[in-house]
Design a protein around this motif. Sequence first.
Motif, PDB file in Angstrom:
ATOM      1  N   LYS A  26     -10.510   3.219  -8.153  1.00  7.32           N
ATOM      2  CA  LYS A  26      -9.222   2.931  -7.838  1.00  7.32           C
ATOM      3  C   LYS A  26      -9.236   1.840  -7.734  1.00  7.32           C
ATOM      4  N   THR A  62      -3.895   2.098  -8.976  1.00  9.24           N
ATOM      5  CA  THR A  62      -4.301   3.118  -8.946  1.00  9.24           C
ATOM      6  C   THR A  62      -4.640   3.363  -7.788  1.00  9.24           C
ATOM      7  N   SER A  63      -4.145   4.897  -7.175  1.00  6.01           N
ATOM      8  CA  SER A  63      -4.586   5.213  -5.550  1.00  6.01           C
ATOM      9  C   SER A  63      -6.530   5.425  -5.450  1.00  6.01           C
ATOM     10  N   GLY A  64      -6.311   6.350  -7.006  1.00  5.83           N
ATOM     11  CA  GLY A  64      -8.227   6.503  -6.689  1.00  5.83           C
ATOM     12  C   GLY A  64      -8.025   7.972  -6.079  1.00  5.83           C
ATOM     13  N   LEU A  65      -6.954   8.467  -5.800  1.00  7.52           N
ATOM     14  CA  LEU A  65      -7.294   9.543  -5.152  1.00  7.52           C
ATOM     15  C   LEU A  65      -7.329  10.909  -6.545  1.00  7.52           C
ATOM     16  N   ARG A 110       0.729  -0.987  -0.209  1.00 10.40           N
ATOM     17  CA  ARG A 110      -0.061   0.338  -0.135  1.00 10.40           C
ATOM     18  C   ARG A 110       0.696   1.237   0.069  1.00 10.40           C
ATOM     19  N   ARG A 141       2.677   4.345  -1.484  1.00  4.89           N
ATOM     20  CA  ARG A 141       1.991   5.242  -2.528  1.00  4.89           C
ATOM     21  C   ARG A 141       2.962   6.019  -3.465  1.00  4.89           C
ATOM     22  N   GLU A 173     -14.278   1.670  -7.069  1.00  5.04           N
ATOM     23  CA  GLU A 173     -13.242   0.915  -6.043  1.00  5.04           C
ATOM     24  C   GLU A 173     -13.468  -0.233  -7.388  1.00  5.04           C
TER      25      GLU A 173
END
Lengths: 180, 313
Positions: free
Chosen positions: B229, B220-223, B188, B190, B274
């Motif tokens: 995500k 992808t982090s989705g942020l 996890r 980033r 997600e």
Amino acid sequence: MKQALFQMGHWLLHALGLLVLISLQSSLWPLLLGPFPPLLWIVPLVYFATYYPLLPAYFYVFSLALLASFASSAAPFVPVFSLGVLTALMAYLRKRIFWEGPSYLALTVILAALLYPPLTWLASSLSEAHPMAYPRPLAWVFQVLLTPWVAFAFFGAFRRLDQIFLSESMFRSSRGAIAE
Amino acid sequence: MNFFSFDLRKILIGMFLLAIPLVLLNVEHNPEDSAWYKKPFLWSLGLLQSSYQGFVHTVSETASTYLNLVDLKKEARETEQANKELTIRLQQLDEYQLENERLRKLLNFEANASMELLPAQVIGQDISSDHYTLFINKGTRHGLKKLHGVLSTEGVVGYVFNPQPYTSQVLLLTDRSASIDAIVQRTRARGILSGRTATSARLRYLERADHAQEGDRVITSGLQDFFPKGFPIGTVTAVKTTDHSISLEAYVQPVVNPMQLEEVFIVLQTRGAEVGEGELSQWTQEPPSVQEEASAPEEISGLPSSSTEETLL
């Protein structure tokens, strides 16, 4: 007035030609023939740099390079700087060695295809936040090998366009007898 | 030689010629702007590229039609046989579809509708060999906006950076100017993913304690809201460590080869979607392990397996 209109028509036709060459290079070639297209769009610009007096050459090269930059994510400075240097180099070269015919254009196109990637690398290092770090040597080799053949194909058409649209003095000066 | 006898005209012209590239240096500070003067040129370019794409498509269709005719008789026999098999499989699929709909209702989630996707065709690529962008045949008239994510069925492709009315330019994840917020699936951790070469990318600003390693999957982090995500980006091929740096950098092999794409999907809206573990295995093309095959012998891509069914119920 008439001459100015002809001059503008000449520029517009070349802009249209550039558009066709860019779309051939960016679309038709990759779809049909693979990922290493020749630098088709550079050929008319090298022609101007090779055959026109310095000031008109810079006008054509800068304006059309700026147009070409719209079809790329590169900053406009990169092609304009690179082709500006190439134009000066072509002017220097033709004062020392010159002969009539398409083979001379092919020679200058080879030179341009060889030097354009290092010049863009230099321009990218000078100007871009994320400069080029990993050049593609294979693409470079293909460009040098394939692009000169286009010069043979287009030389006649370029000369004919010059004959129709340019003034007598400009056309004469564009035949290599450089009047600067 | 008189030092002060110089040609003022030539000097002025020289200065003017030098000034043009310098003025253009300033233009690049606003790369996000889609200037009005670019529009006619890009519109005409898009028109030409679309017609070339159509031409190539027609030629390849005609060629394949001819080749098909040559083998038509042989294929007719094979088709008859295949038709019988397909009829049986279709009946099976109807069953699966009914079952699938029922299970979706039970869990009350919108699997496919969670992302609004728009298909587009690739019509061209960048004229510069060291910039990696694609031209697609969809633009603002089709609902595209700047920074909309672009996907393929395998993973992340890039994002829209220069939308025009009928065409758009997509910045590929392999371009050095691209920036995609990504995480290493296992740890996890980033980082920011940007391009490196035509077929590789790099994940920067990973913390030293994150312990990313070769083989880790990057998602992808989705942020950023460009992408859902958890969508696959690539696999870590190497981790670069230096003594003086406070962060790590990992080299990533994208799951997609963006230069070989013909069709892509634009993410018009993620709606906070997600991509879960189950869906990830559907997007990635890796073959299932022996254990998975044993537990789900009749699994069909896109349909829930028997083990998934148990979970859902």
